[in-house]
Design a protein around this motif. Structure first.
Motif, short mmCIF file in Angstrom:
data_model
loop_
_atom_site.label_atom_id
_atom_site.label_comp_id
_atom_site.label_asym_id
_atom_site.label_seq_id
_atom_site.Cartn_x
_atom_site.Cartn_y
_atom_site.Cartn_z
N CYS A 30 25.87 18.20 10.01
CA CYS A 30 27.29 17.87 10.00
C CYS A 30 28.08 19.15 9.77
O CYS A 30 27.81 19.88 8.80
CB CYS A 30 27.64 16.85 8.92
N VAL A 32 31.46 19.13 9.44
CA VAL A 32 32.82 18.75 9.00
C VAL A 32 33.14 19.36 7.63
O VAL A 32 34.22 19.90 7.41
CB VAL A 32 32.99 17.22 8.97
N CYS A 34 33.22 18.02 4.32
CA CYS A 34 34.06 17.36 3.30
C CYS A 34 33.61 17.80 1.90
O CYS A 34 32.43 17.68 1.57
CB CYS A 34 33.93 15.84 3.41
N TRP A 36 33.85 16.42 -0.90
CA TRP A 36 33.35 15.32 -1.73
C TRP A 36 32.20 14.56 -1.06
O TRP A 36 31.83 13.46 -1.47
CB TRP A 36 34.48 14.34 -2.02
N THR A 39 26.50 13.05 1.07
CA THR A 39 25.21 13.32 1.72
C THR A 39 25.11 14.80 2.13
O THR A 39 24.78 15.10 3.28
CB THR A 39 25.01 12.42 2.96
N THR A 42 22.36 16.56 4.24
CA THR A 42 22.24 16.47 5.70
C THR A 42 22.86 17.67 6.40
O THR A 42 22.73 17.83 7.61
CB THR A 42 22.94 15.21 6.25
N TRP A 43 23.58 18.51 5.66
CA TRP A 43 24.34 19.57 6.31
C TRP A 43 23.47 20.68 6.86
O TRP A 43 23.71 21.21 7.93
CB TRP A 43 25.31 20.22 5.31
N GLY A 89 25.07 9.61 9.26
CA GLY A 89 24.72 11.02 9.07
C GLY A 89 25.08 11.46 7.66
O GLY A 89 25.15 10.64 6.74
N SER A 116 32.59 10.48 12.00
CA SER A 116 33.86 11.04 11.53
C SER A 116 34.91 11.04 12.63
O SER A 116 36.08 11.33 12.38
CB SER A 116 33.63 12.48 11.05
S1 SF4 Z 1 28.47 13.73 6.33
FE1 SF4 Z 1 30.44 12.64 6.47
S2 SF4 Z 1 31.35 12.91 4.44
FE2 SF4 Z 1 29.70 14.45 4.64
S3 SF4 Z 1 30.70 16.30 5.41
FE3 SF4 Z 1 29.97 15.15 7.18
S4 SF4 Z 1 31.71 13.89 7.81
FE4 SF4 Z 1 32.12 14.59 5.74
#
Ligand code: SF4
Length: 221
Positions: A30, A32, A34, A36, A39, A42-43, A89, A116
């Motif tokens: 991921c 994105v 965030c 907060w 998960t 998973t990044w 995810g 997202s």
């Molecule tokens: S998994 Fe969802 S909450 Fe976490 S960073 Fe990615 S989009 Fe944001």
């Protein structure tokens, strides 16, 4: 092959399908970011993939990843004896889901994808989902934008809310959305009492609903 962070059977704890027993496929990756995120494991790419069987046996939130053929995932789903499948995810649409969705659909599964909304997805892929949950992420460190088409195609919108500004963002997104009205859920960030009160007030005002992460309240994955 899909990069998979974890698979498990549980109950859908959020949004429209709350209470539905489901097989969860959490994909790796991921961008994105965030702050907060619940998960974050998973990044990042794990150093090397583990065997799918090792992933199945691993404790929750292990920092590992397996590369799995869609057919293997479908076989695992079949063993869970549920028909509702949640592909989540990470950001699941960062990977090509077409083969997995086609296989699950052919097996008679009801497939919900949680996204997202920041990744543009081909129509052929979207056409194979039964339910798209868009949880819009705006102004995050990854710098991604919400794709308006994903908002239009959402079957439900689930907005994480921690402060008034999040509600303003949601109203702006909804104002630009086309298509039939869909359920809108406000999900209090970290289930904090202040965020929950904010969500209840806004839901009462706008005719929305509050999504509590009921699986967490029950101590489930
Ligand atoms: S998994 Fe969802 S909450 Fe976490 S960073 Fe990615 S989009 Fe944001």
């Amino acid at each position: 092959m899909l990069k998979v962070a974890e698979v498990f059977r549980s109950v859908q704890g959020e949004g429209f399908w709350t209470g539905t027993p489901a097989a969860f496929i959490r994909l790796q990756g991921c961008g994105v970011g965030c702050p907060w995120c619940d998960t974050p494991y998973t990044w990042k790419q794990a150093p090397a993939p583990v065997a799918f069987e090792a992933l199945i046996q691993a404790p929750p939130e292990s920092p590992i990843m397996a590369e799995v053929e869609p057919q293997e995932l479908a076989q695992w789903v079949e063993r869970q004896r549920v028909r509702h499948v949640v592909v989540t995810g990470g950001e699941p649409f960062e990977q090509d889901l077409e083969a997995l969705l086609a296989r699950l659909g052919a097996d008679g599964c009801f497939v919900q994808v949680e996204t997202s909304g920041t990744v543009g997805v081909p129509h052929t892929t979207l056409g194979q989902t039964d339910w798209i949950t868009v949880s819009p992420k705006v102004g995050m460190p990854g710098g991604r934008q919400v794709d308006p088409r994903m908002l239009d195609l959402a079957d439900e919108i689930k907005m994480p809310v921690g402060r008034d500004r999040d509600l303003a963002v949601l109203l702006d997104l909804l104002g630009r959305r086309h298509g039939d009205p869909v359920p809108v859920w406000l999900q209090p960030l970290s289930q904090s009492p202040a965020a929950t009160r904010l969500c209840i007030d806004a839901a009462a005002l706008h005719g929305w609903r509050v999504s509590l992460q009921t699986h967490k309240l029950a101590g489930l994955r």
